[in-house]
Design an enzyme around this catalytic site. Structure first.
Site, PDB file in Angstrom:
ATOM      1  N   LYS A 186     -12.960  -8.035  30.135  1.00 32.86           N
ATOM      2  CA  LYS A 186     -12.871  -7.293  31.393  1.00 32.86           C
ATOM      3  C   LYS A 186     -11.622  -7.716  32.141  1.00 32.86           C
ATOM      4  O   LYS A 186     -11.083  -8.817  31.968  1.00 32.86           O
ATOM      5  CB  LYS A 186     -14.117  -7.505  32.265  1.00 32.86           C
ATOM      6  CG  LYS A 186     -14.378  -8.957  32.720  1.00 32.86           C
ATOM      7  CD  LYS A 186     -13.650  -9.355  33.978  1.00 32.86           C
ATOM      8  CE  LYS A 186     -13.894 -10.822  34.331  1.00 32.86           C
ATOM      9  NZ  LYS A 186     -12.944 -11.333  35.334  1.00 32.86           N
ATOM     10  N   ASP A 209     -21.193 -12.429  35.679  1.00 31.98           N
ATOM     11  CA  ASP A 209     -20.379 -11.452  34.943  1.00 31.98           C
ATOM     12  C   ASP A 209     -21.120 -10.827  33.763  1.00 31.98           C
ATOM     13  O   ASP A 209     -20.617  -9.885  33.142  1.00 31.98           O
ATOM     14  CB  ASP A 209     -19.095 -12.107  34.408  1.00 31.98           C
ATOM     15  CG  ASP A 209     -18.025 -12.280  35.477  1.00 31.98           C
ATOM     16  OD1 ASP A 209     -18.116 -11.604  36.523  1.00 31.98           O
ATOM     17  OD2 ASP A 209     -17.104 -13.087  35.267  1.00 31.98           O
ATOM     18  N   GLY A 255     -17.136 -15.608  27.672  1.00 36.44           N
ATOM     19  CA  GLY A 255     -18.459 -16.214  27.521  1.00 36.44           C
ATOM     20  C   GLY A 255     -19.566 -15.291  27.995  1.00 36.44           C
ATOM     21  O   GLY A 255     -20.625 -15.183  27.363  1.00 36.44           O
ATOM     22  N   MET A 273     -11.199 -13.566  31.568  1.00 40.50           N
ATOM     23  CA  MET A 273     -11.578 -12.244  31.061  1.00 40.50           C
ATOM     24  C   MET A 273     -13.051 -12.178  30.661  1.00 40.50           C
ATOM     25  O   MET A 273     -13.489 -11.244  29.989  1.00 40.50           O
ATOM     26  CB  MET A 273     -10.683 -11.851  29.893  1.00 40.50           C
ATOM     27  CG  MET A 273      -9.205 -11.796  30.281  1.00 40.50           C
ATOM     28  SD  MET A 273      -8.182 -11.011  29.036  1.00 40.50           S
ATOM     29  CE  MET A 273      -8.656  -9.289  29.272  1.00 40.50           C
TER      30      MET A 273
END
Length: 307
Positions: free
Chosen positions: A16, A143, A109, A106
């Site tokens: 992302k 996230d 994980g 980004m």
């Protein structure tokens, strides 16, 4: 009667980029309120999930040695959480092929954790819907829900409360990976320190940026990209200034630090422009490596092994 061993499941997890990342002041609980617009990118990790005699996590690819393979890994936690939900032992081997930079801002994980939820749901034939998986994802990290859903979305709270955002085009990016990573808690702590000693600029409302996404025009989107964490990331890793300048000099419409960094993301006019910018950046010696990517793409999903 012979039991049938399920075939391995292959899942793709997107990276992302935060097109907008507004960070509130430090809360009493140690977190910050975030307002962010995520976009899922084609650069990703692949996870292969197979039945096994014990839970194991293996990691291949650049930076693999830096990724824990024990119970501290979000993928391990996802497997344990999902197995507990259905009252079974998490007897699987999960092999992660890394394409997303480790500690690069980004959400690699988090993407892997989302992919583990999707893959185990398939392997164990659980039949959980996206809403049920989203609730589990939010327990694993802020996230993870976006990595599950993908596309483009507005995130609030700690980033885990999501609303889809209309994006009428495919946007083309160049990603410059830095030498070494940055710790997300360290970057937030540095932002708090900078705010104590001054008043670094803060992003406003992302409404104009979301309108630009709906227009599909990268030139309209470019000047609206922003990241409140960028000043802190650059403070901890000053060489990022040179990388950001080099990308724009190479022809990118705009560049910013992705999330907590240190990856720098450059928005380009077209796929051809992205290839040209990537080539020039790669030759400039300002990054460990350079990749092109496009977005938005779907969230974590089961894929055909041949794809």
């Amino acid at each position: 009667m012979l039991s049938v061993v399920p075939s391995p499941v292959l899942v793709r997890a997107p990276s992302k980029v935060n097109l907008h990342l507004g960070v509130g002041d430090l809360r009493p609980d140690g977190y910050h309120d975030l307002t962010t617009v995520f976009q899922a990118l084609s650069l990703g990790d692949d996870l292969r999930i197979s039945p096994a005699s014990a839970l194991t996590v293996k990691v291949n690819g650049e930076g693999a040695a830096e990724v824990p393979t024990d119970r501290t890994n979000l993928v391990w936690k996802a497997a344990v959480r999902l197995a507990h939900l259905v009252g079974r032992a998490p007897l699987v081997e999960i092999v992660i092929d890394k394409g997303i930079p480790v500690a690069g801002g980004m959400a690699g994980g988090s993407a892997d954790a989302a992919a583990a939820l999707v893959g185990l749901n398939e392997l164990w034939d659980m039949g959980l819907g996206r809403d049920e998986l989203s609730a589990l994802a939010a327990e694993l990290g802020s996230d993870v829900p976006f990595a599950l859903h993908g596309g483009t979305a507005l995130g609030t709270g700690r980033g885990e409360r999501l609303l889809p955002v209309l994006s009428r085009n495919t946007f083309h990016w160049v990603l410059a990976f830095a030498k070494g990573g940055l710790s997300t808690p360290a970057v937030f702590a540095e932002l708090d320190r900078l705010r104590e000693h001054g008043d670094p600029p803060r992003l406003g409302d992302p409404q104009a940026l979301m309108q630009a996404l709906a227009s599909g025009d990268p030139a309209q989107l470019a000047p609206l990209l922003g990241n409140d964490l960028q000043a802190a990331a650059v403070s901890l890793k000053p060489e990022l200034r040179r990388t950001l300048r080099a990308g724009v000099t190479a022809g990118a419409l705009a560049g910013l630090v992705s999330g907590s960094g240190p990856t720098c993301a450059f928005l380009c006019e077209s796929a051809d422009a992205a290839v040209a910018v990537a080539a020039e950046l790669a030759g400039a010696g300002v990054a460990r490596s350079v990749r092109t990517a496009s977005g938005p793409v779907p969230g974590a999903r089961v894929i055909d092994p041949e794809s």
